[in-house]
Design a protein around this motif. Structure first.
Motif: not given
Length: 101
Positions: A40-55, A57-70
């Motif tokens: 879950e993301f902070d509802p007040g956070a402003k999206v600065r940049r979207l992630t496309y095709q899993l490229q 993206n250091l400017e995406g929103l952060t959250s406590a939960a993460v998905l680890h993938y190969r």
């Protein structure tokens, strides 16, 4: 999923936010492990940049939960773990590390 724009931060798990290699993360790199902040993301956070095709993206929103993938290829991923509370850069031999047995 790869065609959808995502709001979370996405990056290789062996690099820090300056894109410098993190010490003792050779197996993260060898296995092409990445992680995506999936909410879950902070509802007040402003999206600065979207992630496309899993490229990168250091400017995406952060959250406590993460998905680890190969990242198998640009078109294929394998999900290897989910962390409801992201512990940045756990060591491979940490018994709580969901990525290494």
């Amino acid at each position: 999923m790869l065609d959808k724009a995502l709001v979370g931060k996405n990056k290789p798990s062996w690099l820090d936010d300056n894109l410098d290699e993190i010490p003792n993360t050779e197996n993260y790199q060898a296995n092409h492990f990445w992680h995506y902040h999936c909410g879950e993301f902070d509802p007040g956070a402003k999206v600065r940049r979207l992630t496309y095709q899993l490229q990168l993206n250091l400017e995406g929103l952060t959250s406590a939960a993460v998905l680890h993938y190969r990242k198998v290829s640009q078109e294929e991923i394998t999900i290897v773990g989910f962390s409801p509370i992201h512990i940045p850069f756990p060591k491979e031999d940490d018994p709580d590390n969901p990525l290494f047995d």
